[in-house]
Design a protein around this motif. Structure first.
Motif, PDB file in Angstrom:
ATOM      1  N   ALA A 188      -9.003   0.512  -7.450  1.00  0.00           N
ATOM      2  CA  ALA A 188      -9.360  -0.787  -8.031  1.00  0.00           C
ATOM      3  C   ALA A 188      -8.524  -1.893  -7.386  1.00  0.00           C
ATOM      4  CB  ALA A 188      -9.147  -0.755  -9.539  1.00  0.00           C
ATOM      5  N   ARG A 189      -7.236  -1.644  -7.225  1.00  0.00           N
ATOM      6  CA  ARG A 189      -6.360  -2.645  -6.590  1.00  0.00           C
ATOM      7  C   ARG A 189      -6.751  -2.858  -5.134  1.00  0.00           C
ATOM      8  NH1 ARG A 189      -2.163  -1.831  -3.657  1.00  0.00           N
ATOM      9  NH2 ARG A 189      -1.728   0.268  -4.395  1.00  0.00           N
ATOM     10  N   ARG A 190      -7.074  -1.793  -4.451  1.00  0.00           N
ATOM     11  CA  ARG A 190      -7.470  -1.901  -3.047  1.00  0.00           C
ATOM     12  C   ARG A 190      -8.768  -2.707  -2.911  1.00  0.00           C
ATOM     13  NH1 ARG A 190      -5.006   1.832   0.518  1.00  0.00           N
ATOM     14  NH2 ARG A 190      -6.870   2.013   1.804  1.00  0.00           N
ATOM     15  N   SER A 191      -9.713  -2.497  -3.818  1.00  0.00           N
ATOM     16  CA  SER A 191     -10.968  -3.246  -3.732  1.00  0.00           C
ATOM     17  C   SER A 191     -10.746  -4.728  -4.007  1.00  0.00           C
ATOM     18  CB  SER A 191     -12.022  -2.662  -4.665  1.00  0.00           C
ATOM     19  OG  SER A 191     -11.657  -2.846  -6.006  1.00  0.00           O
ATOM     20  N   GLU A 192      -9.797  -5.061  -4.879  1.00  0.00           N
ATOM     21  CA  GLU A 192      -9.461  -6.468  -5.122  1.00  0.00           C
ATOM     22  C   GLU A 192      -8.916  -7.135  -3.863  1.00  0.00           C
ATOM     23  OE1 GLU A 192      -6.699  -6.736  -8.345  1.00  0.00           O
ATOM     24  OE2 GLU A 192      -8.123  -5.891  -9.796  1.00  0.00           O
ATOM     25  N   LEU A 193      -8.227  -6.354  -3.044  1.00  0.00           N
ATOM     26  CA  LEU A 193      -7.645  -6.871  -1.803  1.00  0.00           C
ATOM     27  C   LEU A 193      -8.619  -6.805  -0.631  1.00  0.00           C
ATOM     28  CD1 LEU A 193      -4.110  -5.254  -2.130  1.00  0.00           C
ATOM     29  CD2 LEU A 193      -4.682  -7.669  -2.415  1.00  0.00           C
ATOM     30  N   GLY A 194      -9.813  -6.273  -0.872  1.00  0.00           N
ATOM     31  CA  GLY A 194     -10.810  -6.178   0.183  1.00  0.00           C
ATOM     32  C   GLY A 194     -10.578  -5.013   1.127  1.00  0.00           C
ATOM     33  N   GLU A 229     -11.662  11.189  -0.143  1.00  0.00           N
ATOM     34  CA  GLU A 229     -11.663  12.309  -1.087  1.00  0.00           C
ATOM     35  C   GLU A 229     -10.318  13.041  -1.121  1.00  0.00           C
ATOM     36  OE1 GLU A 229     -14.072  13.420  -3.260  1.00  0.00           O
ATOM     37  OE2 GLU A 229     -15.018  11.503  -2.774  1.00  0.00           O
ATOM     38  N   ASN A 230      -9.619  13.057   0.012  1.00  0.00           N
ATOM     39  CA  ASN A 230      -8.338  13.759   0.081  1.00  0.00           C
ATOM     40  C   ASN A 230      -7.148  12.855  -0.261  1.00  0.00           C
ATOM     41  OD1 ASN A 230      -8.296  12.165   2.342  1.00  0.00           O
ATOM     42  ND2 ASN A 230      -7.789  13.815   3.761  1.00  0.00           N
ATOM     43  N   GLY A 231      -7.416  11.613  -0.656  1.00  0.00           N
ATOM     44  CA  GLY A 231      -6.337  10.700  -1.022  1.00  0.00           C
ATOM     45  C   GLY A 231      -5.723   9.964   0.146  1.00  0.00           C
ATOM     46  N   MET A 232      -6.345  10.048   1.301  1.00  0.00           N
ATOM     47  CA  MET A 232      -5.843   9.382   2.502  1.00  0.00           C
ATOM     48  C   MET A 232      -6.747   8.200   2.844  1.00  0.00           C
ATOM     49  SD  MET A 232      -3.181  11.149   3.366  1.00  0.00           S
ATOM     50  CE  MET A 232      -2.851  10.794   5.072  1.00  0.00           C
ATOM     51  N   PRO A 233      -6.220   7.183   3.542  1.00  0.00           N
ATOM     52  CA  PRO A 233      -7.067   6.046   3.933  1.00  0.00           C
ATOM     53  C   PRO A 233      -8.145   6.493   4.918  1.00  0.00           C
ATOM     54  CG  PRO A 233      -4.899   5.890   4.949  1.00  0.00           C
ATOM     55  CD  PRO A 233      -4.847   7.037   4.007  1.00  0.00           C
ATOM     56  N   THR A 234      -9.299   5.837   4.832  1.00  0.00           N
ATOM     57  CA  THR A 234     -10.414   6.210   5.702  1.00  0.00           C
ATOM     58  C   THR A 234     -10.556   5.292   6.904  1.00  0.00           C
ATOM     59  OG1 THR A 234     -11.908   4.907   4.342  1.00  0.00           O
ATOM     60  CG2 THR A 234     -11.709   7.254   3.816  1.00  0.00           C
ATOM     61  N   ASP A 235      -9.876   4.153   6.878  1.00  0.00           N
ATOM     62  CA  ASP A 235      -9.907   3.223   8.008  1.00  0.00           C
ATOM     63  C   ASP A 235      -8.616   2.419   8.042  1.00  0.00           C
ATOM     64  OD1 ASP A 235     -10.117   1.298   6.023  1.00  0.00           O
ATOM     65  OD2 ASP A 235     -12.188   0.789   6.468  1.00  0.00           O
ATOM     66  N   SER A 236      -8.561   1.430   8.909  1.00  0.00           N
ATOM     67  CA  SER A 236      -7.333   0.643   9.073  1.00  0.00           C
ATOM     68  C   SER A 236      -7.412  -0.724   8.390  1.00  0.00           C
ATOM     69  CB  SER A 236      -7.033   0.464  10.560  1.00  0.00           C
ATOM     70  OG  SER A 236      -8.076  -0.259  11.174  1.00  0.00           O
ATOM     71  N   SER A 237      -8.282  -0.867   7.405  1.00  0.00           N
ATOM     72  CA  SER A 237      -8.430  -2.175   6.759  1.00  0.00           C
ATOM     73  C   SER A 237      -7.153  -2.619   6.047  1.00  0.00           C
ATOM     74  CB  SER A 237      -9.615  -2.165   5.789  1.00  0.00           C
ATOM     75  OG  SER A 237      -9.448  -1.165   4.801  1.00  0.00           O
ATOM     76  N   SER A 238      -6.363  -1.683   5.535  1.00  0.00           N
ATOM     77  CA  SER A 238      -5.109  -2.063   4.883  1.00  0.00           C
ATOM     78  C   SER A 238      -4.131  -2.637   5.904  1.00  0.00           C
ATOM     79  CB  SER A 238      -4.490  -0.867   4.165  1.00  0.00           C
ATOM     80  OG  SER A 238      -4.177   0.166   5.069  1.00  0.00           O
ATOM     81  N   TRP A 239      -4.163  -2.103   7.128  1.00  0.00           N
ATOM     82  CA  TRP A 239      -3.294  -2.633   8.182  1.00  0.00           C
ATOM     83  C   TRP A 239      -3.730  -4.045   8.566  1.00  0.00           C
ATOM     84  CZ3 TRP A 239       1.347  -1.349   9.552  1.00  0.00           C
ATOM     85  CH2 TRP A 239       1.797  -0.068   9.281  1.00  0.00           C
ATOM     86  N   PHE A 270       0.825  -1.213   0.000  1.00  0.00           N
ATOM     87  CA  PHE A 270       0.000   0.000   0.000  1.00  0.00           C
ATOM     88  C   PHE A 270       0.861   1.266   0.000  1.00  0.00           C
ATOM     89  CE2 PHE A 270      -2.419  -3.328   2.229  1.00  0.00           C
ATOM     90  CZ  PHE A 270      -3.504  -3.420   1.366  1.00  0.00           C
ATOM     91  N   PRO A 271       1.715   1.454  -1.012  1.00  0.00           N
ATOM     92  CA  PRO A 271       2.589   2.643  -1.025  1.00  0.00           C
ATOM     93  C   PRO A 271       1.811   3.944  -1.151  1.00  0.00           C
ATOM     94  CG  PRO A 271       2.679   1.543  -3.140  1.00  0.00           C
ATOM     95  CD  PRO A 271       1.898   0.639  -2.216  1.00  0.00           C
ATOM     96  N   GLU A 272       0.584   3.876  -1.664  1.00  0.00           N
ATOM     97  CA  GLU A 272      -0.207   5.098  -1.830  1.00  0.00           C
ATOM     98  C   GLU A 272      -0.542   5.759  -0.494  1.00  0.00           C
ATOM     99  OE1 GLU A 272      -3.028   1.621  -1.549  1.00  0.00           O
ATOM    100  OE2 GLU A 272      -1.214   2.032  -2.690  1.00  0.00           O
ATOM    101  N   GLU A 273      -0.501   4.987   0.588  1.00  0.00           N
ATOM    102  CA  GLU A 273      -0.785   5.557   1.901  1.00  0.00           C
ATOM    103  C   GLU A 273       0.391   6.361   2.455  1.00  0.00           C
ATOM    104  OE1 GLU A 273      -2.677   3.042   4.742  1.00  0.00           O
ATOM    105  OE2 GLU A 273      -3.973   2.134   3.229  1.00  0.00           O
ATOM    106  N   TYR A 274       1.507   6.308   1.762  1.00  0.00           N
ATOM    107  CA  TYR A 274       2.694   7.056   2.183  1.00  0.00           C
ATOM    108  C   TYR A 274       2.997   8.212   1.237  1.00  0.00           C
ATOM    109  CZ  TYR A 274       3.180   3.016   5.163  1.00  0.00           C
ATOM    110  OH  TYR A 274       2.933   2.031   6.091  1.00  0.00           O
ATOM    111  N   ASP A 275       2.172   8.386   0.197  1.00  0.00           N
ATOM    112  CA  ASP A 275       2.389   9.457  -0.777  1.00  0.00           C
ATOM    113  C   ASP A 275       2.371  10.838  -0.136  1.00  0.00           C
ATOM    114  OD1 ASP A 275       2.646   7.641  -2.800  1.00  0.00           O
ATOM    115  OD2 ASP A 275       0.694   8.036  -3.719  1.00  0.00           O
ATOM    116  N   HIS A 276       1.576  11.002   0.912  1.00  0.00           N
ATOM    117  CA  HIS A 276       1.463  12.322   1.541  1.00  0.00           C
ATOM    118  C   HIS A 276       2.782  12.804   2.136  1.00  0.00           C
ATOM    119  CE1 HIS A 276       1.063   9.741   5.071  1.00  0.00           C
ATOM    120  NE2 HIS A 276       1.466  10.769   5.768  1.00  0.00           N
ATOM    121  N   MET A 277       3.718  11.887   2.364  1.00  0.00           N
ATOM    122  CA  MET A 277       4.999  12.277   2.961  1.00  0.00           C
ATOM    123  C   MET A 277       5.846  13.117   1.998  1.00  0.00           C
ATOM    124  SD  MET A 277       6.111   8.869   4.950  1.00  0.00           S
ATOM    125  CE  MET A 277       5.203   8.264   6.341  1.00  0.00           C
ATOM    126  N   MET A 278       5.555  12.984   0.706  1.00  0.00           N
ATOM    127  CA  MET A 278       6.318  13.725  -0.298  1.00  0.00           C
ATOM    128  C   MET A 278       5.529  14.906  -0.858  1.00  0.00           C
ATOM    129  SD  MET A 278       9.151  12.204  -0.229  1.00  0.00           S
ATOM    130  CE  MET A 278       9.986  12.881  -1.620  1.00  0.00           C
TER     131      MET A 278
END
Length: 110
Positions: A76-82, A88-98, A42-50
């Motif tokens: 689309a990739r995230r939905s495939e992984l459940g 809306e701001n490009g940040m995760p809304t919950d901890s499901s990726s964790w 999930f590298p997209e969750e770290y994009d805000h650092m740059m």
């Protein structure tokens, strides 16, 4: 050793007394592996650092500075992984990726 380090050491010592040193080491290894997996999958969750100053301001206002194509591809990739899509701001809304990363770490350790 500063105050935070002392508090972390105290909490770890309490946990070692309760669970045992071996269990604590296994738990720390699993957490470390989960962090590594999360960063890889999930590298997209770290994009805000740059973010630039203007990108960070946009995110605070709820505007996603990432391109629409990239956001659609990531969601689309995230939905495939459940995992829930980015907000809306490009940040995760919950901890499901964790949760996915932790489950994968536990699977790899067994």
């Amino acid at each position: 050793m500063n105050r935070v380090e002392k508090e972390l050491a105290r909490k770890r010592a309490e946990l070692c007394e309760e669970l045992g040193e071996e269990q604590v080491q296994k738990m720390e290894l699993a957490e470390s592996l989960a962090r590594s997996i999360h960063q890889e999958v999930f590298p997209e969750e770290y994009d805000h650092m740059m973010d630039s100053v203007s990108d960070a301001n946009d995110r605070r206002r709820g505007i996603n500075p990432m391109s629409v194509d990239y956001t659609a591809e990531v969601n689309a990739r995230r939905s495939e992984l459940g995992v829930t899509p980015l907000g809306e701001n490009g940040m995760p809304t919950d901890s499901s990726s964790w949760e996915v990363a932790k489950a994968e770490a536990m699977r790899r350790l067994k």
